[in-house]
Design a protein around this motif. Structure first.
Motif, PDB file in Angstrom:
ATOM      1  N   ARG A  30     -37.483  70.165  34.566  1.00  0.00           N
ATOM      2  CA  ARG A  30     -36.157  70.828  34.307  1.00  0.00           C
ATOM      3  C   ARG A  30     -35.602  71.320  35.489  1.00  0.00           C
ATOM      4  NH1 ARG A  30     -35.577  76.455  34.125  1.00  0.00           N
ATOM      5  NH2 ARG A  30     -37.774  77.266  33.772  1.00  0.00           N
TER       6      ARG A  30
ATOM      7  N   THR B  89     -25.404  63.457  27.437  1.00  0.00           N
ATOM      8  CA  THR B  89     -26.684  63.087  27.687  1.00  0.00           C
ATOM      9  C   THR B  89     -27.023  61.302  27.724  1.00  0.00           C
ATOM     10  OG1 THR B  89     -27.705  64.457  26.543  1.00  0.00           O
ATOM     11  CG2 THR B  89     -28.456  62.779  26.338  1.00  0.00           C
TER      12      THR B  89
ATOM     13  N   MET C  89     -31.968  61.864  30.928  1.00  0.00           N
ATOM     14  CA  MET C  89     -31.179  63.323  31.126  1.00  0.00           C
ATOM     15  C   MET C  89     -30.116  63.632  30.094  1.00  0.00           C
ATOM     16  SD  MET C  89     -28.682  61.956  34.247  1.00  0.00           S
ATOM     17  CE  MET C  89     -28.168  63.484  34.026  1.00  0.00           C
ATOM     18  N   ARG C  90     -30.461  65.163  30.256  1.00  0.00           N
ATOM     19  CA  ARG C  90     -29.649  65.909  29.435  1.00  0.00           C
ATOM     20  C   ARG C  90     -29.759  67.491  30.042  1.00  0.00           C
ATOM     21  NH1 ARG C  90     -30.862  70.755  26.299  1.00  0.00           N
ATOM     22  NH2 ARG C  90     -32.855  71.475  25.925  1.00  0.00           N
ATOM     23  N   ARG C  91     -28.317  68.097  29.799  1.00  0.00           N
ATOM     24  CA  ARG C  91     -27.700  69.426  30.412  1.00  0.00           C
ATOM     25  C   ARG C  91     -27.948  69.608  29.919  1.00  0.00           C
ATOM     26  NH1 ARG C  91     -23.795  70.873  33.513  1.00  0.00           N
ATOM     27  NH2 ARG C  91     -22.725  72.725  33.124  1.00  0.00           N
TER      28      ARG C  91
ATOM     29  N   TYR D 195     -30.968  70.891  33.801  1.00  0.00           N
ATOM     30  CA  TYR D 195     -30.883  69.502  32.783  1.00  0.00           C
ATOM     31  C   TYR D 195     -32.341  69.364  33.587  1.00  0.00           C
ATOM     32  CZ  TYR D 195     -26.533  68.195  34.128  1.00  0.00           C
ATOM     33  OH  TYR D 195     -24.394  67.984  34.069  1.00  0.00           O
TER      34      TYR D 195
END
Length: 450
Positions: free
Chosen positions: A241, A252, A260-262, A268
């Motif tokens: 992260r 995403t 990757m995702r917020r 992230y």
């Protein structure tokens, strides 16, 4: 670098003498089932050898997706997403669930065409996913520069926060009268008159009429001590992260080399989209025949290695009694060392391709063990149909990297089976005895990715 720290859950002070149902395992499968049962008025005791969400339920990517599901689990995922959408209001707490959309990019024309099949799987459920050409796909992430041919975009796919969600649900179980017992391994299941009558934990006995084994990668070992065979292996997932990234995207993204995702904190969660090196164990050889159909499909993606996991497994007892210290008391939380080269490379690709991440800094890296079954869909089932099965003993495990998103639906289905209610979806694909009833192992149906 140690693994992520889930939000804390305060132990229920007293171990109950009796419960209607004992849940073994404090990951999402067990906690979501406990919540469902508590909402139906049952007295539930949840026992976890370590702490709530200590293993893969806090270490996963945090995706809640409908796309790229095996066709056999897609109906359950549709129900799971519906439950996720209502979860915050239901429990009065924040799980971090957001319907943010996921964009699955393709690097070749062939891969782009393959996404049509994934799109067709979603159409019966009236999900507004669509195929995007290269320009449309990149427009979802202004400033992104990747060598892609297009993408499948599903605006209904979402995310939640693994370190927050399961602990929040566990606290909701307590608020409904259930009890949560951490550092409390269940050693054995007791029977009377041919069915479940209780469990013996390291802290005492709980009488009950039903038990759910939701032990993640530990489920095979626990069930094996009862004489019940579960063809389960484990593989390792690696994650990092970042610290908060100003002007990072809301949606995403999956590319050939990374995902990757917020996160809710503005950072992230990033992982490699490539499979990790698989560490052989003695069970790899014991279960080779069961996993052969899947290996024939996936052998090009499998990299094998021999390391500490093999010798650790050799030292682990496979049989123990109610009066003996169990393996679960010797290893409270599995915290494997991440393969840093793999995830560092994923971040480097993002830095090179996307301006907001040029100066992104790493806050933490970790790894987790993922429980895998031969056909890559879970078991959510009673045990009566298998050799050694016990009336009143149920299993929810083997989610093969798909469990966080499926967890709420899995909890509902397991609760239906335990209480005898009409099941939320057809439970037949998830029966334990599919591995022994002669039906054969069917590799994945449709395109699936974690």
């Amino acid at each position: 670098m140690p693994g992520p720290k889930p939000d804390p859950v305060v132990n229920t002070p007293e171990l109950p003498a009796h419960a209607d149902v004992v849940i073994i395992g404090g990951g999402i499968a067990g906690v979501a089932t406990a919540l469902e049962l508590a909402d139906r008025g049952l007295k539930v005791a949840l026992c976890e050898k370590g702490h709530i969400a200590g293993e893969q339920s806090s270490r996963n990517w945090g995706w809640v997706r409908l796309t790229h599901r095996d066709r056999r689990e897609l109906p359950l995922m549709v129900e799971a997403q519906r439950l996720w959408q209502a979860m915050d209001a239901r429990i009065g707490a924040d799980t971090g669930y957001v319907r943010c959309g996921v964009t699955y990019t393709t690097a070749t024309a062939q891969a782009f065409e393959a996404e049509r099949s994934a799109l067709e799987d979603l159409q019966p459920y009236q999900i507004p996913a669509r195929l995007l050409n290269r320009e449309e796909a990149l427009a979802q992430f202004p400033g992104l520069s990747l060598d892609i041919t297009g993408a499948l975009h599903n605006p209904y796919d979402g995310r939640a926060e693994p370190q927050k969600a399961v602990p929040a649900m566990a606290r909701a179980v307590q608020a409904r009268g259930g009890s949560v017992h951490q550092d409390c391994a269940v050693r054995v299941v007791e029977t009377a008159a041919g069915r479940v009558s209780g469990v013996v934990t390291e802290k005492g006995r709980i009488a009950c009429s039903a038990v759910l084994v939701a032990g993640g990668v530990w489920s095979r070992l626990f069930l094996g001590n009862l004489g019940i065979a579960l063809p389960q292996l484990r593989t390792k997932g690696n994650v990092l992260r970042t610290d908060p990234v100003p002007d990072g995207p809301e949606g995403t993204l999956k590319f050939r080399d990374f995902t990757m995702r917020r996160r809710a904190d503005g950072g992230y969660t990033i992982a490699s989209a490539l499979p990790s090196r698989y560490q052989l164990t003695p069970d790899s050889f014991r279960l080779l025949k069961a996993f052969l159909p899947t290996l024939r499909n996936e052998w090009r993606n499998v990299s094998l290695g021999l390391g500490p996991a093999f010798f650790e497994a050799l030292r682990t007892p496979r049989r123990w009694s109610a009066t003996e210290v169990s393996p679960f008391e010797r290893a409270r939380v599995l915290d494997p060392v991440p393969d840093e080269t793999q995830i560092d490379r994923a971040l480097e690709v993002i830095r090179e391709a996307y301006e907001p991440f040029r100066t992104a800094t790493v806050a933490q890296k970790w790894a987790g063990y993922i429980d895998v079954l031969p056909d890559i869909i879970p078991v959510i089932s009673g045990t009566e149909g298998v050799r050694g099965g016990i009336p009143g003993l149920y299993v929810s495990t083997g989610f093969s990297g798909h469990g966080f998103g499926l967890g709420t639906g899995a909890g509902r289905l397991a609760a239906d089976l335990i209480t005898g209610a009409a099941p939320i979806v057809d439970p037949a694909p998830f029966r334990l005895h599919r591995f022994s009833d002669g039906s054969g192992i069917r590799p994945t149906e449709g395109v699936i990715q974690r």
